[in-house]
Structures are given as structure tokens and as C-alpha cells.
Design a protein around this motif. Structure first.
Motif, PDB file in Angstrom:
ATOM      1  N   MET A  27       0.847  -1.201   0.000  1.00  0.00           N
ATOM      2  CA  MET A  27       0.000   0.000   0.000  1.00  0.00           C
ATOM      3  C   MET A  27       0.880   1.248   0.000  1.00  0.00           C
ATOM      4  SD  MET A  27      -3.003  -0.633   2.788  1.00  0.00           S
ATOM      5  CE  MET A  27      -4.582  -1.243   2.259  1.00  0.00           C
ATOM      6  N   THR A  28       0.338   2.333  -0.535  1.00  0.00           N
ATOM      7  CA  THR A  28       0.995   3.630  -0.448  1.00  0.00           C
ATOM      8  C   THR A  28       0.008   4.622   0.149  1.00  0.00           C
ATOM      9  OG1 THR A  28       0.328   4.199  -2.700  1.00  0.00           O
ATOM     10  CG2 THR A  28       2.525   3.226  -2.430  1.00  0.00           C
ATOM     11  N   SER A  29       0.533   5.601   0.829  1.00  0.00           N
ATOM     12  CA  SER A  29      -0.308   6.625   1.437  1.00  0.00           C
ATOM     13  C   SER A  29      -0.712   7.660   0.384  1.00  0.00           C
ATOM     14  CB  SER A  29       0.431   7.318   2.578  1.00  0.00           C
ATOM     15  OG  SER A  29       0.658   6.410   3.631  1.00  0.00           O
ATOM     16  N   THR A  91       2.189  13.468   2.333  1.00  0.00           N
ATOM     17  CA  THR A  91       1.069  12.779   2.984  1.00  0.00           C
ATOM     18  C   THR A  91       1.120  13.057   4.486  1.00  0.00           C
ATOM     19  OG1 THR A  91      -0.124  10.666   3.108  1.00  0.00           O
ATOM     20  CG2 THR A  91       2.296  10.569   3.279  1.00  0.00           C
ATOM     21  N   LEU A  92       0.323  12.321   5.240  1.00  0.00           N
ATOM     22  CA  LEU A  92       0.243  12.513   6.693  1.00  0.00           C
ATOM     23  C   LEU A  92       0.562  11.214   7.428  1.00  0.00           C
ATOM     24  CD1 LEU A  92      -3.162  14.451   6.862  1.00  0.00           C
ATOM     25  CD2 LEU A  92      -0.856  15.430   6.894  1.00  0.00           C
ATOM     26  N   ILE A  93       1.120  11.350   8.611  1.00  0.00           N
ATOM     27  CA  ILE A  93       1.319  10.217   9.500  1.00  0.00           C
ATOM     28  C   ILE A  93       0.958  10.673  10.916  1.00  0.00           C
ATOM     29  CG2 ILE A  93       3.774  10.679   9.863  1.00  0.00           C
ATOM     30  CD1 ILE A  93       4.158   7.591  10.000  1.00  0.00           C
ATOM     31  N   ASP A 114       3.264   4.527  15.213  1.00  0.00           N
ATOM     32  CA  ASP A 114       3.023   5.230  13.965  1.00  0.00           C
ATOM     33  C   ASP A 114       1.814   4.664  13.237  1.00  0.00           C
ATOM     34  OD1 ASP A 114       5.363   6.493  14.650  1.00  0.00           O
ATOM     35  OD2 ASP A 114       6.575   5.568  13.080  1.00  0.00           O
ATOM     36  N   PHE A 115       0.963   5.559  12.745  1.00  0.00           N
ATOM     37  CA  PHE A 115      -0.229   5.192  11.994  1.00  0.00           C
ATOM     38  C   PHE A 115      -0.147   5.872  10.628  1.00  0.00           C
ATOM     39  CE2 PHE A 115      -1.261   5.294  16.496  1.00  0.00           C
ATOM     40  CZ  PHE A 115      -1.943   4.104  16.702  1.00  0.00           C
ATOM     41  N   LYS A 116       0.194   5.102   9.587  1.00  0.00           N
ATOM     42  CA  LYS A 116       0.293   5.656   8.233  1.00  0.00           C
ATOM     43  C   LYS A 116      -1.100   5.939   7.684  1.00  0.00           C
ATOM     44  CE  LYS A 116       4.496   3.168   7.061  1.00  0.00           C
ATOM     45  NZ  LYS A 116       5.103   2.160   6.159  1.00  0.00           N
ATOM     46  N   LEU A 117      -1.203   7.009   6.900  1.00  0.00           N
ATOM     47  CA  LEU A 117      -2.464   7.340   6.246  1.00  0.00           C
ATOM     48  C   LEU A 117      -2.723   6.336   5.130  1.00  0.00           C
ATOM     49  CD1 LEU A 117      -4.839   9.365   6.095  1.00  0.00           C
ATOM     50  CD2 LEU A 117      -3.494  10.628   4.387  1.00  0.00           C
ATOM     51  N   VAL A 120      -8.462   8.785   2.409  1.00  0.00           N
ATOM     52  CA  VAL A 120      -9.322   9.856   2.887  1.00  0.00           C
ATOM     53  C   VAL A 120     -10.612   9.774   2.088  1.00  0.00           C
ATOM     54  CG1 VAL A 120      -9.603  12.354   3.139  1.00  0.00           C
ATOM     55  CG2 VAL A 120      -7.334  11.323   3.419  1.00  0.00           C
ATOM     56  N   GLU A 121     -11.724   9.709   2.807  1.00  0.00           N
ATOM     57  CA  GLU A 121     -13.042   9.699   2.172  1.00  0.00           C
ATOM     58  C   GLU A 121     -13.883  10.779   2.837  1.00  0.00           C
ATOM     59  OE1 GLU A 121     -14.644   5.746   2.553  1.00  0.00           O
ATOM     60  OE2 GLU A 121     -13.420   4.983   0.899  1.00  0.00           O
ATOM     61  N   GLY A 122     -14.030  11.917   2.170  1.00  0.00           N
ATOM     62  CA  GLY A 122     -14.778  13.023   2.754  1.00  0.00           C
ATOM     63  C   GLY A 122     -14.120  13.482   4.038  1.00  0.00           C
ATOM     64  N   ASP A 123     -14.855  13.440   5.136  1.00  0.00           N
ATOM     65  CA  ASP A 123     -14.333  13.837   6.448  1.00  0.00           C
ATOM     66  C   ASP A 123     -13.900  12.643   7.282  1.00  0.00           C
ATOM     67  OD1 ASP A 123     -14.507  16.572   6.093  1.00  0.00           O
ATOM     68  OD2 ASP A 123     -16.547  16.701   6.873  1.00  0.00           O
ATOM     69  N   ARG A 124     -13.496  11.554   6.633  1.00  0.00           N
ATOM     70  CA  ARG A 124     -12.958  10.370   7.315  1.00  0.00           C
ATOM     71  C   ARG A 124     -11.514  10.170   6.883  1.00  0.00           C
ATOM     72  NH1 ARG A 124     -15.723   4.898   8.681  1.00  0.00           N
ATOM     73  NH2 ARG A 124     -17.297   5.653  10.118  1.00  0.00           N
ATOM     74  N   PHE A 125     -10.624  10.179   7.856  1.00  0.00           N
ATOM     75  CA  PHE A 125      -9.209   9.935   7.607  1.00  0.00           C
ATOM     76  C   PHE A 125      -8.868   8.566   8.164  1.00  0.00           C
ATOM     77  CE2 PHE A 125      -9.557  14.309   6.816  1.00  0.00           C
ATOM     78  CZ  PHE A 125      -8.449  14.706   6.094  1.00  0.00           C
ATOM     79  N   TYR A 126      -8.537   7.648   7.277  1.00  0.00           N
ATOM     80  CA  TYR A 126      -8.215   6.274   7.660  1.00  0.00           C
ATOM     81  C   TYR A 126      -6.699   6.134   7.772  1.00  0.00           C
ATOM     82  CZ  TYR A 126     -12.988   4.967   6.320  1.00  0.00           C
ATOM     83  OH  TYR A 126     -14.357   4.860   6.223  1.00  0.00           O
ATOM     84  N   PHE A 127      -6.236   6.095   9.003  1.00  0.00           N
ATOM     85  CA  PHE A 127      -4.841   5.770   9.264  1.00  0.00           C
ATOM     86  C   PHE A 127      -4.794   4.270   9.549  1.00  0.00           C
ATOM     87  CE2 PHE A 127      -5.225  10.253  10.263  1.00  0.00           C
ATOM     88  CZ  PHE A 127      -4.053  10.801   9.764  1.00  0.00           C
TER      89      PHE A 127
END
Length: 163
Positions: A27-29, A91-93, A114-117, A120-127
Motif C-alpha cells: 500500500m501507499t499513502s 502525505t500525513l502520519i 506510527d499510523f500511516k495514512l 481519505v473519504e470526505g471527512d474520514r481519515f483512515y490511518f
């Protein structure tokens, strides 16, 4: 009838399990920056683990949004977290460390969780096993996958309201 019941039980389980996603090899962020999650800035409070959970998020500055967390149960501090969401490589971590009530650390001195991103779906950030969801300007949910016994985990929901 048993088939229909089995379908509804399975569907309910799958819908519940979709609040967090695990980062897998290959996977890539996605591209993202702190402006996309700046709405998280502020003072948030809710209930969790039999106590009061509180998070304070700073506005973006210097490429990070810093936060502090505390859990108060039975009138005493259970534990703290300190961390940030960091802009890195486009990206974000999310990175954090845990501390006992006396500020002794859970992780080794140089170690962070550490939680990699992932997406992003709308206002949901899945780390990685950690999701931040904006419900409104005054309410957010956070979902985190926590380990229980060896090899098992469960998803915990934190529902926060802006203070």
C-alpha cells in the motif's frame, strides 16, 4: 430463515469492522496535508474505558498538528498520550507515545507508535487501524483497533464533543 439471519449477522459485522483499515504491504499513502484535517483543531471530550477521555489538538504549525490526550477514571488519571499528525513526503502520519499517570513512558525512549495514512473519504481519515471522522463542527468519532489477548483485537469507538 436461517440463511437470512446469517446474512444480517454477517452484514452487521462487516459494517462494524469497516471503521478501521489496516495498512498492508504494497500500500501507499495518498497525498494529503494538514489543511485537509485542520477542522480537528480544538478541545474535545467524551467517555471511554469507563472514564472521561479528553483530547486537545493545536492548529497546524511547523508541519504538525500536536495533541494531548488524557483518560480520567474514578477521579484519577489512567494514562496520557502525546503526539502529532505530521506532514511528510506529501502525505500525513499520526505518531504518538503513551505515558502512565506518573509520566513514565510505555514505549522505549526513541520509539513511537506510527499510523500511516491509508485513505481519505470526505471527512474520514483512515490511518493504519485508526480512523478520525468528522460528524459536525461540534462532534467527531475516533476508532482505534486495540490489542486484547495475543493475536486478537477489537475496535474501540471514541465519541467526542467540542468543548
Amino acid at each position: 430463515m436461517k440463511l437470512i439471519l446469517l446474512f444480517f449477522i454477517s452484514a452487521t459485522y462487516l459494517m462494524h469492522a469497516q471503521n478501521t483499515v489496516s495498512f498492508e504491504e504494497g500500500m501507499t499513502s495518498p497525498e494529503s496535508n494538514l489543511k485537509n484535517i485542520e477542522w480537528l483543531t480544538g478541545h474535545w471530550k467524551g467517555e471511554a474505558f469507563g472514564g472521561i477521555a479528553e483530547e486537545i489538538w493545536s492548529p497546524p504549525l511547523g508541519g504538525v498538528m500536536m495533541f494531548s490526550f488524557r483518560l480520567v477514571a474514578d477521579g484519577a488519571i489512567s494514562f496520557y498520550e502525546f503526539g502529532h499528525i505530521l506532514e511528510t513526503g506529501g502525505t500525513l502520519i499520526l505518531q504518538l507515545k503513551h505515558f502512565n499517570a506518573d509520566l513514565t513512558g510505555w514505549e522505549e525512549k526513541e520509539e513511537t507508535i506510527d499510523f500511516k495514512l491509508i485513505k481519505v473519504e470526505g471527512d474520514r481519515f483512515y490511518f493504519d487501524d485508526f480512523t478520525i471522522e468528522r460528524i459536525s463542527d461540534k462532534e467527531i468519532n475516533m476508532y482505534v483497533e486495540v490489542g486484547e489477548e495475543e493475536g486478537t483485537s477489537s475496535e474501540v469507538k471514541f465519541n467526542y464533543h467540542r468543548q
